[in-house]
Motif scaffolding. Structure first.
Motif, PDB file in Angstrom:
ATOM      1  N   GLU A  93     -12.167  -9.695 -12.931  1.00  0.00           N
ATOM      2  CA  GLU A  93     -10.801  -9.233 -13.147  1.00  0.00           C
ATOM      3  C   GLU A  93     -10.206  -9.871 -14.406  1.00  0.00           C
ATOM      4  O   GLU A  93      -9.471  -9.217 -15.153  1.00  0.00           O
ATOM      5  CB  GLU A  93      -9.948  -9.540 -11.925  1.00  0.00           C
ATOM      6  N   ALA A  94     -10.518 -11.137 -14.647  1.00  0.00           N
ATOM      7  CA  ALA A  94     -10.009 -11.809 -15.842  1.00  0.00           C
ATOM      8  C   ALA A  94     -10.562 -11.155 -17.100  1.00  0.00           C
ATOM      9  O   ALA A  94      -9.832 -10.932 -18.079  1.00  0.00           O
ATOM     10  CB  ALA A  94     -10.369 -13.294 -15.797  1.00  0.00           C
ATOM     11  N   ALA A  95     -11.855 -10.843 -17.082  1.00  0.00           N
ATOM     12  CA  ALA A  95     -12.460 -10.187 -18.239  1.00  0.00           C
ATOM     13  C   ALA A  95     -11.899  -8.779 -18.428  1.00  0.00           C
ATOM     14  O   ALA A  95     -11.644  -8.346 -19.561  1.00  0.00           O
ATOM     15  CB  ALA A  95     -13.980 -10.132 -18.073  1.00  0.00           C
ATOM     16  N   LYS A  96     -11.708  -8.062 -17.321  1.00  0.00           N
ATOM     17  CA  LYS A  96     -11.141  -6.717 -17.412  1.00  0.00           C
ATOM     18  C   LYS A  96      -9.757  -6.758 -18.044  1.00  0.00           C
ATOM     19  O   LYS A  96      -9.406  -5.904 -18.872  1.00  0.00           O
ATOM     20  CB  LYS A  96     -11.059  -6.088 -16.021  1.00  0.00           C
ATOM     21  N   ALA A  97      -8.962  -7.752 -17.646  1.00  0.00           N
ATOM     22  CA  ALA A  97      -7.606  -7.857 -18.191  1.00  0.00           C
ATOM     23  C   ALA A  97      -7.644  -8.066 -19.701  1.00  0.00           C
ATOM     24  O   ALA A  97      -6.862  -7.471 -20.452  1.00  0.00           O
ATOM     25  CB  ALA A  97      -6.862  -8.999 -17.508  1.00  0.00           C
ATOM     26  N   LYS A  98      -8.568  -8.896 -20.160  1.00  0.00           N
ATOM     27  CA  LYS A  98      -8.668  -9.150 -21.601  1.00  0.00           C
ATOM     28  C   LYS A  98      -9.134  -7.905 -22.343  1.00  0.00           C
ATOM     29  O   LYS A  98      -8.662  -7.604 -23.449  1.00  0.00           O
ATOM     30  CB  LYS A  98      -9.627 -10.320 -21.859  1.00  0.00           C
ATOM     31  N   ILE A  99     -10.076  -7.192 -21.762  1.00  0.00           N
ATOM     32  CA  ILE A  99     -10.575  -5.983 -22.416  1.00  0.00           C
ATOM     33  C   ILE A  99      -9.507  -4.899 -22.434  1.00  0.00           C
ATOM     34  O   ILE A  99      -9.302  -4.208 -23.438  1.00  0.00           O
ATOM     35  CB  ILE A  99     -11.852  -5.491 -21.708  1.00  0.00           C
ATOM     36  N   LYS A 100      -8.800  -4.749 -21.319  1.00  0.00           N
ATOM     37  CA  LYS A 100      -7.745  -3.738 -21.282  1.00  0.00           C
ATOM     38  C   LYS A 100      -6.623  -4.080 -22.255  1.00  0.00           C
ATOM     39  O   LYS A 100      -5.988  -3.193 -22.829  1.00  0.00           O
ATOM     40  CB  LYS A 100      -7.205  -3.612 -19.862  1.00  0.00           C
ATOM     41  N   ALA A 101      -6.402  -5.381 -22.436  1.00  0.00           N
ATOM     42  CA  ALA A 101      -5.386  -5.775 -23.407  1.00  0.00           C
ATOM     43  C   ALA A 101      -5.797  -5.376 -24.815  1.00  0.00           C
ATOM     44  O   ALA A 101      -4.963  -4.950 -25.630  1.00  0.00           O
ATOM     45  CB  ALA A 101      -5.158  -7.283 -23.331  1.00  0.00           C
ATOM     46  N   ILE A 102      -7.079  -5.493 -25.116  1.00  0.00           N
ATOM     47  CA  ILE A 102      -7.556  -5.108 -26.445  1.00  0.00           C
ATOM     48  C   ILE A 102      -7.432  -3.607 -26.654  1.00  0.00           C
ATOM     49  O   ILE A 102      -7.057  -3.138 -27.723  1.00  0.00           O
ATOM     50  CB  ILE A 102      -9.020  -5.553 -26.631  1.00  0.00           C
ATOM     51  N   THR A 103      -7.751  -2.859 -25.620  1.00  0.00           N
ATOM     52  CA  THR A 103      -7.765  -1.403 -25.749  1.00  0.00           C
ATOM     53  C   THR A 103      -6.405  -0.775 -25.515  1.00  0.00           C
ATOM     54  O   THR A 103      -6.228   0.413 -25.762  1.00  0.00           O
ATOM     55  CB  THR A 103      -8.776  -0.793 -24.760  1.00  0.00           C
ATOM     56  N   ALA A 104      -5.465  -1.566 -25.017  1.00  0.00           N
ATOM     57  CA  ALA A 104      -4.130  -1.016 -24.758  1.00  0.00           C
ATOM     58  C   ALA A 104      -3.422  -0.689 -26.060  1.00  0.00           C
ATOM     59  O   ALA A 104      -3.602  -1.365 -27.076  1.00  0.00           O
ATOM     60  CB  ALA A 104      -3.316  -2.014 -23.948  1.00  0.00           C
TER      61      ALA A 104
ATOM     62  N   ILE B 287      -1.099  -8.316 -28.454  1.00  0.00           N
ATOM     63  CA  ILE B 287      -2.276  -8.037 -27.635  1.00  0.00           C
ATOM     64  C   ILE B 287      -3.472  -8.280 -28.540  1.00  0.00           C
ATOM     65  O   ILE B 287      -3.340  -8.233 -29.768  1.00  0.00           O
ATOM     66  CB  ILE B 287      -2.289  -6.593 -27.066  1.00  0.00           C
ATOM     67  N   PRO B 288      -4.652  -8.576 -27.981  1.00  0.00           N
ATOM     68  CA  PRO B 288      -5.804  -8.894 -28.827  1.00  0.00           C
ATOM     69  C   PRO B 288      -6.047  -7.824 -29.876  1.00  0.00           C
ATOM     70  O   PRO B 288      -6.163  -6.633 -29.575  1.00  0.00           O
ATOM     71  CB  PRO B 288      -6.955  -8.978 -27.824  1.00  0.00           C
ATOM     72  N   GLY B 289      -6.068  -8.275 -31.134  1.00  0.00           N
ATOM     73  CA  GLY B 289      -6.333  -7.368 -32.239  1.00  0.00           C
ATOM     74  C   GLY B 289      -5.130  -6.612 -32.754  1.00  0.00           C
ATOM     75  O   GLY B 289      -5.252  -5.832 -33.696  1.00  0.00           O
ATOM     76  N   LYS B 290      -3.957  -6.807 -32.170  1.00  0.00           N
ATOM     77  CA  LYS B 290      -2.758  -6.097 -32.585  1.00  0.00           C
ATOM     78  C   LYS B 290      -1.678  -7.118 -32.936  1.00  0.00           C
ATOM     79  O   LYS B 290      -1.221  -7.871 -32.069  1.00  0.00           O
ATOM     80  CB  LYS B 290      -2.256  -5.171 -31.465  1.00  0.00           C
ATOM     81  N   GLU B 291      -1.270  -7.132 -34.226  1.00  0.00           N
ATOM     82  CA  GLU B 291      -0.257  -8.059 -34.697  1.00  0.00           C
ATOM     83  C   GLU B 291       0.983  -7.310 -35.170  1.00  0.00           C
ATOM     84  O   GLU B 291       0.887  -6.190 -35.681  1.00  0.00           O
ATOM     85  CB  GLU B 291      -0.793  -8.918 -35.858  1.00  0.00           C
ATOM     86  N   GLY B 292       2.131  -7.932 -35.002  1.00  0.00           N
ATOM     87  CA  GLY B 292       3.384  -7.378 -35.493  1.00  0.00           C
ATOM     88  C   GLY B 292       4.153  -8.452 -36.248  1.00  0.00           C
ATOM     89  O   GLY B 292       3.872  -9.655 -36.129  1.00  0.00           O
ATOM     90  N   LEU B 293       5.173  -8.015 -37.016  1.00  0.00           N
ATOM     91  CA  LEU B 293       5.986  -8.935 -37.805  1.00  0.00           C
ATOM     92  C   LEU B 293       7.287  -9.238 -37.077  1.00  0.00           C
ATOM     93  O   LEU B 293       8.040  -8.317 -36.722  1.00  0.00           O
ATOM     94  CB  LEU B 293       6.298  -8.339 -39.176  1.00  0.00           C
ATOM     95  N   LEU B 294       7.501 -10.506 -36.834  1.00  0.00           N
ATOM     96  CA  LEU B 294       8.801 -10.985 -36.363  1.00  0.00           C
ATOM     97  C   LEU B 294       9.555 -11.459 -37.600  1.00  0.00           C
ATOM     98  O   LEU B 294       9.326 -12.560 -38.115  1.00  0.00           O
ATOM     99  CB  LEU B 294       8.636 -12.116 -35.344  1.00  0.00           C
TER     100      LEU B 294
END
Length: 770
Positions: free
Chosen positions: A619-630, A655-662
């Motif tokens: 479940e922990a790995a799934k959460a990380k993968i879903k975060a990347i693909t979300a 989310i993993p691989g997705k950055e934004g500017l604050l």
């Protein structure tokens, strides 16, 4: 240029097979090249001119090898050359051997080697279907004694139609596939697998194959006649007919009586028969101790051979005339069965299956995609998710030896059990499966015990097999003259040895899944074979009933020590994001969650298989993968990690691989002079996604919108309501002088062409908020 002799065989579908001799390998006793399409096999036979002393059997060896150069490929491995034969090559050699061996004359004992090499392979042909024809043709054009040519063909049922020697692509649609070896008159060997077909369908397939084989046998005879083959003369046995009759006259009745004792223990029965033989030898030696005209050592060897024939005849007559078997059973009776599951606590599944004096201890192991078997053969490259290994240690028959590697017999028997079980494994089964059968006792078919124990072991492991499978070995005793015969269910080892047919059938309650048949008698009517198959079905169903008493259905769940596997589907274009540069992302996920992750592209989608010890790490790995693909959603709140800080704000990975500017203006309601004073790399901040730039796709984040607005806070006017920057600074933005001067010469009263220009920000002018 050598003139070769060629014979052509036309197939019903328009393809043709050619047999060529006289061109290659002419120092062998016989050699041919068999060709179909671009597939070519070179087969040779060499037989010694004389038999070795004290050899009273046919020492023939069959070898089949596939050359990687045949397909224009390099062998794998460091040495880049072919080495020991693969399991697949050994299985082909066994198929050929079983059809050839019975047709050498019984009194021919010269060492003989048959070699078959795949020297060219086409894209579609399956060369193993031509190996039997090539071997037999090589013998046919040689002077080596042989009773009659044989051939082998593969027959498959595809969309209800029988096809001879189908292509590999066609085989994917087949619900029946068997290899049949036969002479012009008789079926010699059958082996194959099916999708729960009936006995009638299997018999029909054998008949279709035999019709094709007859044409191939005829072509070999014509080729041999055309080149004028004359078989060699030989004398490999010196017999004493008077001694033969004496042995029979003085031991037959005693053998018959021992057979009628119905001894159920194999060792006791063997000892009882040996006592008769040894007593005769002792008496004969004493009576002829002074007879110089007799070579006692030679006669003792003859006595042993003649006594074996007497023993065999006594047992056969008892079964045919008195309908009594060696252990007292009726011809259709199955030996007592008992079983047990969950015997091995460390295995993922285990079972003991015991039938009479045959016993298999079988273990089941379930692994991940990392355990998959990779196949790099000449004619096929792929993977295998189901493995079955069969071990036959010498102690299981009381032999005082230790194993020296895996034998050809072990490979062959394991393959039969594998073919019997493989179609019952669910298509969506996510594990790589390995079954290991260790034979602990053997008196009767241990390969069929492996099928039964394998079924029990998989059910114990919680594998939801489609249907349970059982297996049975059948025998046949015939009397040519009196037209008597007896079909024997669940044969003993002795009955296998003395009988005229040995065939094994595996299947479910609804049909046959695999078969292996060796017929040693000429002219076996199909009606007898049909009766034997029907009796086998009855025995198979009885055994299946006894198995289901041990465990009636698969366990509800896997055992605690089984690695858990879950599969999720992701967009294909997200595979790279999960793997990351140099595999860093996926390696980090595996290390942090203690899981194994395998990604592959299937049907234009990404399939991610996650395995681990329990559901929590998965479940922990799934959460990380879903975060990347979300996909980030405007209005959602994220806890992100600060990846870098610049003068105008901070870049945050939401989310993993997705950055934004604050932006600095969105950090707080109060004024922030420098972003570095507010946050640093590695901080975790809660932010809200407030927008996405339509052109660039860049993410805009805000922290201040999540904070309560200070009392009395005055909103700055929107940019569109503020005066234009050009007007504010006293210049026309459309003109060349933004501050009342010439842009080319003097922005702040200085000349850009000299060193007086020092651009700087006026300390008394407020910074722009954007």
């Amino acid at each position: 240029m050598v003139n070769a002799t060629i014979k052509t065989i036309e197939l019903a579908d328009g393809r043709s097979i050619t047999i060529e001799t006289g061109k290659l390998a002419k120092q062998a006793d016989g050699s041919v090249v068999v060709r179909m399409g671009d597939t070519m096999l070179l087969a040779t036979v060499v037989s010694a001119k004389e038999a070795k002393e004290d050899v009273d059997f046919m020492p023939v060896s069959v070898d089949y090898r596939e050359k990687f150069s045949a397909a224009g490929r390099f062998p794998g491995g460091f040495l880049k050359r072919e080495a020991r034969p693969s399991d697949e090559e050994i299985l082909v050699a066994r198929l050929v051997d079983r059809a050839l061996r019975p047709l050498f004359p019984a009194d021919y004992h010269a060492e003989t080697a048959v070699m078959i090499s795949l020297i060219s392979v086409g894209k579609d042909e399956m060369p193993d279907a031509l190996a039997g024809l090539a071997a037999s043709a090589a013998i046919a054009v040689s002077d080596v004694p042989f009773e009659t040519p044989i051939s082998e063909v593969r027959v498959a049922r595809i969309n209800g139609e029988f096809v001879i020697n189908p292509t590999r692509v066609e085989m994917e649609e087949a619900d029946l596939e068997i290899m049949v070896g036969a002479s012009f008159d008789n079926i010699m060997m059958v082996e194959g697998e099916m999708s729960e077909v009936s006995e009638e369908v299997m018999l029909e397939a054998i008949k279709v194959a035999h019709d094709e084989i007859k044409k191939q046998c005829k072509a070999q005879e014509e080729l041999a006649d055309e080149i004028g083959v004359v078989k060699r003369e030989y004398c490999h046995e010196n017999n004493d007919e008077v001694l033969r009759e004496k042995v029979k006259a003085e031991t037959y009745e005693a053998c018959y009586e021992v057979a009628k004792k119905q001894l159920t223990n194999k060792a006791e029965r063997m000892d009882a028969f040996m006592v008769i033989r040894d007593e005769f030898i002792e008496k004969y030696t004493e009576a002829n101790a002074e007879n110089e005209e007799i070579d006692l050592a030679q006669h003792i060897g003859l006595i042993k051979r003649y006594y074996h024939d007497v023993e065999k005849e006594a047992m056969r007559r008892m079964i045919l005339d008195d309908k009594i078997r060696l252990d007292g059973r009726a011809t259709n009776e199955i030996r007592p069965i008992w079983g047990e599951v969950n015997y091995l606590p460390g295995a993922h599944g285990s079972a003991i299956f015991t039938r009479g004096e045959t016993q298999s201890l079988t273990s089941v192991t379930m692994g991940t995609k990392m355990d998959i078997k990779k196949i790099d053969a000449v004619t096929y490259q792929g993977t295998e998710k189901f493995l079955l290994h069969y071990n036959f240690p010498p102690f299981c028959v009381g032999d005082p030896k230790t194993p020296r590697g895996t034998s050809r017999r072990e490979i062959g028997h394991g393959n039969l059990a594998y073919r019997g079980l493989k179609k019952m494994i669910p298509e969506d089964f996510p594990y790589v499966l390995r079954i290991v059968s260790d034979i602990l006792e053997s008196n009767g078919s241990s390969s069929m015990a492996t099928v039964c124990a394998g079924t029990l072991g998989m059910m114990d492991a919680g594998i939801k097999i489609k249907k349970p499978v059982s297996g049975i070995a059948m025998g046949l005793i015939t009397d040519k003259g009196a037209e008597k015969y007896a079909v024997l269910s669940d044969i003993l080892g002795d009955e296998d040895h003395l009988g005229d047919m040995d065939f094994k059938v595996t299947g479910t309650a609804d049909g046959i899944t695999a078969t292996q048949m060796d017929i040693k008698v000429d002219g076996l009517p199909y009606e007898v074979l049909a009766e034997a198959l029907q009796q086998a079905k009855e025995g198979r169903l009885h055994i299946l009933g006894e198995m289901l008493k041990v465990i009636p259905e698969p366990r509800e769940d896997y055992k605690p020590n089984v690695p858990r596997i879950e599969t999720i589907v992701i967009p294909k274009d997200m595979i790279g994001a999960i793997i990351g540069p140099g595999g860093k992302v996926i390696q980090a996920i595996q290390e942090e969650t203690q899981t194994v992750i395998v990604i592959e592209e299937v049907d234009d989608q990404g399939r991610v298989e996650i395995s681990g010890a329990g559901l929590e790490p998965i479940e922990a790995a799934k959460a990380k993968i879903k975060a990347i693909t979300a996909l980030p959603e405007v209005g959602e709140i994220y806890k992100g990690k600060v990846k870098s800080v610049v003068s105008f704000g901070a870049f945050i990975e939401i989310i993993p691989g997705k950055e934004g500017l604050l932006h600095i203006s969105e950090m707080d309601w109060k004024r922030i002079e420098a972003a570095e004073d507010f946050t640093k790399e590695g901080d975790i901040l809660e932010v809200k996604l407030i927008g996405v730039d339509e052109k660039t796709g860049k993410l805009k984040l805000s922290r201040k919108v999540l904070l309560p607005k200070p009392e009395g806070y005055v909103e700055r006017p929107p940019r569109e309501n503020r005066p234009p920057r050009g007007d504010n600074r006293g210049g026309d933005r459309r003109g060349g002088d933004r501050r009342g001067g010439d842009r080319r010469d003097d922005r702040r009263g200085g000349d850009r062409r000299n060193n007086d220009f020092r651009p700087r920000r006026d300390n008394d002018r407020p910074r722009s908020e954007d």
